[in-house]
Structure formats: C-alpha cells, structure tokens
Design a protein around this motif. Structure first.
Motif: not given
Length: 196
Positions: A145-163
């Motif tokens: 979700x958050x990514x990292x400060x070292x270069x992995x960008x955060x997400x913009x949206x999420x889709x979940x399959x939940x119980x």
C-alpha cells in the motif's frame, strides 16, 4: 461508481492498483476474480497492477491481468523466491531488497497489526525463525500500500476479495487498515462484483 467512471478517474499513466484478498476463495468466485483482473487490465491500459503473490485471491486476480498485460503485473513478496514457480510478474520486489532499518514509517505502520507487533522488532533485528517470518508477511502487506521512501511508489486504489463471514481479518484486514490510515480508497467484492 461504475467501471467506466473508475477507468476515467484512474486511467492515467503511473496509476498503481492493488489486487489482493483471502487465500480461501469460494469455488464459484474463482472465475470472477480472473475475469475482474482481465477486465481491469483491458479498461486501464496505463495502470500497473500490484499483488502479494499469495495463494488464493492474489493468484486468481493475477491470472486475469496476465491474460491481457503480463508486462503490467508487479509483485511484492515477503522474501526472495516466494512462490517463485507461480510468479509470472514482470517485476518482483522482495523485502530482502528493502533496507527496513531506513524505513521507520513503514515499520511504524506495520506495527498497527497488534498480533505481530513484537515479532516485527525481532524480524528487523535479524531473526528469521518460523515465528518472526510472520512479520515479513505483515510488512510486505504494508509495503504493497505505502510503498517505500527508497523508491517503491504507493498505490492509488485497491480491490479486495474478503471473507464475508470474518471481514477485515488477517493480512487482508491489515492491508485494508493500512489503506484507511493512508486515505487510499478501496472496494470489496460486494461492491465490484457487479462490474463483471
């Protein structure tokens, strides 16, 4: 929101969409997850799709994306070679590649998961036993979700399959909580099933 409206809002280049969920997928839902991953890849030709490479929902969502855009599937794994034989992503990033000691906010947010809070410190200090490795999965879920400060960008949206019987529990529940903390919008299957 409809799929068309979603595509207008999130159809920009560099958009990252998280697709994830429970390991236990109801038999009659498996094809829906594959169809949905495919549908999103078709309607969002500029987006990257992120997964945790877990069994179950992650796998089925990814199968749909792979049918259309294997070059736009990114996987974040808890360690090198995690489920490697089933990983067909164009890019795989493992926690082993991230200097966790230099990611204090990532660790802080990961500790929101009360069950693994003490294990996270042990894991960061170098413990890699069968108990502390559980922390790697929670940290991986936070990175997704958050990514990292070292270069992995955060997400913009999420889709979940939940119980539906035990919603917002386990790693999927933790990831939803991290979305909420970071003001990342998401939809669960009761909301996106009607897009198929």
């Amino acid at each position: 929101m409809t799929l068309a409206e979603f595509a207008i809002t999130y159809g920009q280049e560099n958009t990252i969409i998280l697709l994830e969920g429970k390991r236990n997928v109801l038999e009659y839902d498996k094809e829906k997850l594959i169809q949905f991953g495919k549908l999103l890849a078709i309607h969002l030709p500029l987006a990257t799709f992120r997964s945790g490479n877990a069994d179950g929902a992650d796998f089925y969502f990814s199968q749909g994306v792979l049918q259309v855009a294997p070059n736009r599937l990114q996987v974040i794994t808890p360690y090198e070679n995690h489920r490697q034989k089933l990983n067909n992503a164009y890019e795989t990033i493992s926690l082993d590649q991230i200097d966790l000691l230099n990611e204090p906010e990532l660790i802080y947010q990961s500790k929101n998961n009360k069950k693994t809070k003490s294990l996270i410190d042990k894991y960061i200090d170098g413990a890699k036993d069968r108990f502390s490795i559980k922390a790697a999965y929670i940290i991986r879920d936070t990175v997704k979700v958050t990514g990292t400060k070292s270069g992995i960008p955060p997400i913009d949206f999420a889709f979940f399959y939940d119980d539906e019987q035990k919603p917002k529990t386990g790693g999927t529940g933790h990831t939803m909580e991290i979305c909420e903390i970071n003001n990342v919008d998401y939809l669960r299957q009761n909301q996106w099933f009607n897009w198929i």
